[in-house]
Design a protein around this motif. Structure first.
Motif, mmCIF file in Angstrom:
data_model
loop_
_atom_site.group_PDB
_atom_site.id
_atom_site.type_symbol
_atom_site.label_atom_id
_atom_site.label_comp_id
_atom_site.label_asym_id
_atom_site.label_seq_id
_atom_site.Cartn_x
_atom_site.Cartn_y
_atom_site.Cartn_z
ATOM 1 N N GLY A 67 41.735 43.937 20.437
ATOM 2 C CA GLY A 67 41.024 44.947 21.211
ATOM 3 C C GLY A 67 40.308 45.957 20.328
ATOM 4 O O GLY A 67 39.954 47.040 20.785
ATOM 5 N N ASP A 70 34.664 44.786 21.044
ATOM 6 C CA ASP A 70 34.416 44.234 22.380
ATOM 7 C C ASP A 70 33.735 42.881 22.274
ATOM 8 O O ASP A 70 32.891 42.669 21.415
ATOM 9 N N VAL A 83 41.668 41.885 28.049
ATOM 10 C CA VAL A 83 41.710 42.734 26.854
ATOM 11 C C VAL A 83 40.538 43.726 26.871
ATOM 12 O O VAL A 83 39.385 43.324 26.895
ATOM 13 N N THR A 84 40.872 45.026 26.917
ATOM 14 C CA THR A 84 39.804 46.040 26.960
ATOM 15 C C THR A 84 39.884 47.015 25.787
ATOM 16 O O THR A 84 38.968 47.795 25.564
ATOM 17 N N ARG A 87 46.321 47.511 22.400
ATOM 18 C CA ARG A 87 47.462 47.556 23.323
ATOM 19 C C ARG A 87 48.773 47.510 22.571
ATOM 20 O O ARG A 87 48.838 47.018 21.455
#
Ligand SMILES: Nc1ncnc2c1ncn2[C@@H]1O[C@H](COP(=O)(O)OP(=O)(O)OP(=O)(O)O)[C@@H](O)[C@H]1O
Ligand SMILES: [Mg+2]
Lengths: 264, 284
Positions: A67, A70, A83-84, A87
């Protein structure tokens, strides 16, 4: 979001930790295709090696999963969740140990916990245990400059495990170390990820190392960066170093070398 | 343990040994100097004999003790000026590091301030702040601003992509990256700036005293010079050296303890302290 709904459905099936479909990444407005149309599923607890020549998109793939960057196109989910961004269930380790020289080994290990909130006594105990696990029980309070390159990478490994992530991304973690140290650390890594039951992606330039460690080898080729082939490794883990002299092992090495072409 | 003492002893011995030639040279210079004045090669009004300077030192420091009042005045001016200048410099450097527009607006002023000879501000500052300590503190603050500002800003602007990526990968916010990575990484340069700044602050205080003042070592020194009492004047100069040394080594002391990770001996001590703190905390 259609993609994330789809990804959640995949995750709910429970057979894969990481899902990628048509995953692509370009830089410079499409000028450089770092990763083109990657499709794969990674099973829980499996060890995947990424091997390929420089510039084939290995680090790019890891950064995408972490992550840190992008994606340009496609779908990517970890534990069924799109997945942004970075995490807590995904941790990454780099070629450089990147320790903070003003922190002791154990304070370096505690960094991820500190970033997430307050550090409890249990966290401290865990960090100390992890340093013991990577063979540094006498070096809890050493500063990075007092440690050898191999020991620094062990600290970085302990720090990675301290995140509690069950998806571990390792980008040539022992690439800067000498042959002996690297081999030893590889064996230990295999034991440790087995103990913590993590799903592991491991980048390397070394074909034998890739096969020795992994359940699956993603063979990648450049221009555009892509996964050319996924090779299954049938041996049980953990494995003895001696397996590398077996004929089956060497057949796999030849097979991967073949896919990579004359580059290797 | 015996190992430790023996290494310290040899180190001490060799240091003593290295110092001896320096002492001999220094003594030689004093003897030639003394002889040159006594034999009339140099007029004692221009350059007094070393023994005359020693006499003046004895008088100023021990018999009359005149120096101490002025000594503390100048020391206070330099330290207070430094504290003000350093606070402003560090605050502006932090703001500049955090905000690009802020940096763009502040930099021209900082550069103009730097290329203008700061000492030339003395008459203006005295007109503004008067003959008392205020003007000395102000000039000290102005003169120490730039080296601290530039060094701190340079330190804060150093970026280490690998480490920042690590921080981001463990979910650190920008504020956390700043506090836990960029600030500690900037500390060595910040202290380098502080050491220069402390010295320039002292210059500021003394120059302002030379210009217009009623107390301070600068005043004392120009008074002696006007009376052509060169021995006392030089004895007073030594007190400025002393102030400079006190300031420099205080900062060196702080530097050593706060930026402890650069020196082997300090690291070892920090390591032991951390181990003790840890064991106390973990209840062992
Ligand atoms: N931030 C970036 N900006 C522009 N191009 C990039 C960027 N990161 C990677 N690339 C390009 O993407 C391609 C793949 O890079 P990547 O770092 O993933 O390769 P790699 O397989 O990890 O190589 P190596 O084995 O040398 O580490 C390369 O052509 C590289 O130049
Ligand atoms: Mg790479």
């Amino acid at each position: 979001m259609n993609a994330s709904v789809q990804a959640q459905a995949n995750g709910a099936a429970g057979k894969s930790v990481i899902n990628a479909k048509g995953l692509s990444k370009t830089f410079g407005g499409g000028a450089v295709v770092a990763l083109n149309d990657a499709n794969f599923e990674i099973r829980p607890g499996s060890f995947v090696s990424l091997v390929g020549p420089s510039g084939c998109g290995k680090s790019t793939l890891l950064r995408l999963i972490a992550g840190l960057i992008d994606r340009t196109n496609g779908e990517l989910a970890v534990h069924g969740r799109d997945v942004t961004g970075p995490r807590t269930d995904v941790g990454m380790m780099f070629q450089k140990a990147t320790l903070l020289e003003w922190r002791t080994a154990v304070e370096n290990v505690l960094l991820p916990t500190e970033m997430a909130g307050t550090v409890t006594k249990a966290d401290r105990k865990n960090a100390a245990d992890l340093l013991r696990m990577v063979g540094l029980k006498d070096f809890l309070f050493a500063f990075p400059s007092q440690l050898s390159g191999g020991m620094q990478q062990r600290v970085a490994l302990a720090r990675l495990l301290q995140t509690g992530a069950d998806v571990l991304l390792l980008d040539e973690p022992f690439g800067a170390l000498d042959e002996f140290t690297r081999e030893r650390l590889n064996v230990e890594l295999m034991r440790i990820v087995g103990e913590v039951k993590a799903t592991t992606l491991f980048v390397t330039h070394n074909i034998a190392e890739a096969i020795f460690l992994a359940d699956q080898v993603f063979v990648m080729t450049p221009r555009p960066g892509q996964i050319a082939s996924i090779v299954d490794v049938p041996f049980e883990r953990p494995r003895p170093l001696s397996i590398q002299t077996s004929p089956e092992f060497n057949t796999l090495v030849a097979q991967v070398r073949d896919i990579l072409g004359e580059d290797h | 343990m015996s190992d430790f003492t023996s290494t310290t002893d040899t180190r001490f011995d060799s240091r003593l040994f290295r110092i001896v030639p320096h002492l001999i040279l220094f003594a030689l210079i004093l003897v030639i100097w003394e002889a040159a004045v006594r034999l009339g090669f140099i007029t004692s009004i221009i350059i007094p004999r070393p023994t005359a300077i020693m006499g003046a030192i004895a008088e100023l420091y021990f018999v009359k003790g005149t120096i101490y009042h002025h000594f503390f005045i100048t020391l206070t001016e330099a330290v207070v000026g430094f504290l003000i200048g350093a606070s402003v410099a560090v605050s502006l450097a932090v703001c500049s590091a955090l905000s690009d527009p802020f940096k763009r607006y502040v930099s021209p002023y900082a550069i103009v301030l730097n290329v203008t000879p700061g000492i030339a501000l003395t008459p203006i500052i005295i007109a503004w702040f008067g003959y008392g300590m205020g003007s000395k503190i102000a000039l000290a603050a102005v003169l120490c601003f730039f080296p601290i500002f530039v060094n701190t800003l340079t330190g804060l602007l150093q970026r280490d992509e690998d480490r920042e990526e690590l921080f981001r990968s463990v979910g650190a916010s920008n504020a956390q990256i700043f506090r836990k990575l960029r600030v500690p990484a900037a500390l060595p340069l910040l202290f380098a700036g502080m050491k220069i700044g402390l010295t320039t602050a002292l210059i500021g205080a003394v120059v302002a005293e030379f210009s217009q003042a009623t107390e301070g070592v600068g005043v004392l020194m120009s008074r002696f010079s006007f009376q052509l009492d060169m021995a006392s004047s030089l004895a007073t100069l030594l007190s400025m050296t002393l102030i400079g040394l006190i300031l420099f080594y205080s900062m060196e002391f702080l530097d050593d303890r706060i930026v402890f990770w650069r020196r082997e001996t300090r690291r070892a001590a920090a390591s032991r302290a951390k181990a003790r703190a840890w064991n106390a905390r973990m209840g062992q």
